[in-house]
Design a protein around this motif. Structure first.
Motif, short mmCIF file in Angstrom:
data_model
loop_
_atom_site.label_atom_id
_atom_site.label_comp_id
_atom_site.label_asym_id
_atom_site.label_seq_id
_atom_site.Cartn_x
_atom_site.Cartn_y
_atom_site.Cartn_z
N THR A 66 0.84 -1.21 0.00
CA THR A 66 0.00 0.00 0.00
C THR A 66 0.87 1.25 0.00
OG1 THR A 66 -0.04 -0.12 2.41
CG2 THR A 66 -1.92 -1.05 1.26
N ARG A 67 0.42 2.25 -0.72
CA ARG A 67 1.08 3.56 -0.71
C ARG A 67 0.02 4.62 -0.46
NH1 ARG A 67 4.87 0.42 -1.12
NH2 ARG A 67 6.19 0.04 -2.90
N LEU A 69 -1.34 8.13 -0.95
CA LEU A 69 -1.13 9.20 -1.92
C LEU A 69 -1.58 10.54 -1.36
CD1 LEU A 69 -0.40 9.74 -4.94
CD2 LEU A 69 -2.80 9.30 -5.47
N VAL A 118 3.29 9.01 -0.73
CA VAL A 118 3.63 9.50 -2.07
C VAL A 118 3.18 10.94 -2.18
CG1 VAL A 118 3.33 9.15 -4.56
CG2 VAL A 118 3.23 7.17 -3.00
N PRO A 282 1.34 -1.24 -9.65
CA PRO A 282 0.04 -0.86 -9.05
C PRO A 282 -1.16 -1.23 -9.91
CG PRO A 282 1.44 1.08 -9.47
CD PRO A 282 2.12 -0.09 -10.10
N THR A 284 -4.12 0.56 -10.72
CA THR A 284 -4.30 2.01 -10.59
C THR A 284 -5.75 2.44 -10.36
OG1 THR A 284 -4.48 2.19 -12.99
CG2 THR A 284 -2.29 2.52 -12.05
N MET A 307 -2.78 2.22 -4.28
CA MET A 307 -2.38 3.54 -3.79
C MET A 307 -3.60 4.34 -3.34
SD MET A 307 0.51 4.36 -6.68
CE MET A 307 1.01 5.93 -6.02
N ASN A 309 -5.96 7.07 -1.45
CA ASN A 309 -5.75 8.51 -1.33
C ASN A 309 -5.77 8.97 0.12
OD1 ASN A 309 -5.84 11.28 -1.90
ND2 ASN A 309 -6.84 10.83 -3.84
#
Ligand code: SF4
Length: 365
Positions: A66-67, A69, A118, A282, A284, A307, A309
């Protein structure tokens, strides 16, 4: 098609052979790429996705990285023809997050379990080198166990080096298309593919975990151009590749163009996974935008990253790179829960951790 029918073993066999060849040799010629892309079918896709999942499982198990954003500014000096926040779009409601707001996003994300942030934004001169370096250093000081990714466009070698020395770990910069002529039809003359590539090689040289990527189905895109994209990625050897379908934005010159498809995006994800099995790939938001199950399908085609938010909800809608972007109303925690559920339903789980690219990713084959 004529050419494909003339293969001695038959049409379908040739496509399956090329998938096998890509998996074994990790590269194809330009002609082979075109044959594979133009000759793909549902059966070939299923064959490919099985292979892709085999590699995905070997390297990442059932964990999805997981990232978090943080879209911190939607001002941009550039005018990419496909982009909803391009400078010529007078209707875009512009915003910048303050340092405090960005730190608050990190705080919320950290509590939820994110260990990668990110920072993404347009090319906004308001954020000077010094301001950005201070921001990077501040986040790394506060969250030393987290990775920090920047996605803020084209800069000089020195600028990238400064961010790296301030603590940034990763950098995302999609090349969008590796075909010179096609690049010129998607971007205004002041942007060049040559400089975009220079940036990517600089980032790798400095030591960033580097991500590139491209839009699938962007206006004018052909199988030949996709072949060039795949060959460029093979040559660059990035650590991450973000691909998503082109989705038109109503206030851009490409408003009336058809969007990219889920089918082709998934096929390319599968090809990327078997070409470079250790890639961070990812599923997306754009894929989730054109298909409610797009991200799940992306994972099942070989992707291993999501990713969600972390931007405050009051700016989400304003960072509209393309129409109907999903998750613009949900709080970060809702995004985490929603994705966590979606992943569980297909047998995967969100991972808590930095999720670094590792040369020596544990492969049990
Ligand atoms: S794609 Fe990126 S660089 Fe181009 S206009 Fe949009 S935000 Fe700016």
């Amino acid at each position: 098609m004529q050419q494909l029918l003339s293969f001695p073993g038959g049409f379908m066999e040739r496509i399956f052979e090329l998938i096998d060849k890509l998996e074994e040799e990790t590269c194809l010629t330009r002609e082979e790429w075109v044959t594979l892309l133009e000759g793909r079918s549902q059966e070939a896709a299923e064959y490919l996705f099985q292979k892709a999942r085999k590699w995905q499982k070997k390297y990442f198990g059932n964990k999805i990285y997981t990232r978090g954003l943080i879209e911190f500014t939607n001002y941009c000096k550039n005018d990419c023809y496909y982009c909803g926040i391009r400078k010529s779009n007078q209707k875009a409601q512009r915003y910048r997050l303050s340092q405090e707001e960005i730190m608050e996003c990190c705080h919320v994300g950290y509590e939820l379990g994110f260990r990668t942030f990110v920072l993404q934004g347009g090319e906004d001169g308001y954020f000077s080198q010094k301001v950005l370096e201070d921001l990077v250093a501040g986040i790394k000081r506060q969250y030393p166990d987290c990775a920090l990714t920047l996605s803020i466009g084209e800069r000089s070698y020195e600028s990238y080096l400064g961010f790296f020395q301030a603590g940034a770990d990763r950098y995302l910069l999609r090349h969008e298309t590796a075909d010179e002529n096609h690049y010129g039809t998607l971007h205004p003359p002041r942007l060049s593919l040559e400089n975009r590539k220079r940036c990517l090689f600089d980032l790798k040289k400095i030591g960033y975990q580097t991500g590139t990527g491209f839009m699938v189905g962007s206006p004018g895109q052909t199988a030949e151009q996709l072949a060039v994209d795949m060959m460029f990625i093979r040559k660059l050897e990035p650590h991450m590749v973000g691909i998503g379908p082109f989705v038109p934005h109503h206030d851009t010159p490409f408003a009336g163009e058809p969007g990219g498809t889920v089918e082709l995006t998934l096929f390319l994800l599968g090809l990327l996974r078997i070409m470079m099995p250790e890639l961070l790939l990812p599923a997306t938001t754009a894929l989730g935008t054109i298909d409610p199950q797009g991200r799940e399908k992306g994972i099942l085609a070989g992707a291993n990253v999501v990713m969600p938010n972390l931007s405050p909800t009051f700016v989400r809608k304003k960072y509209e790179l393309y129409d109907n972007k999903i998750c613009t109303g949900d709080e970060a925690a809702e995004c985490w829960d929603c994705l966590s559920q979606k992943m569980k339903q297909i047998g995967y789980e969100l991972a808590v951790g930095r999720g670094d690219y590792k040369e020596e990713n544990v492969c049990t084959m």
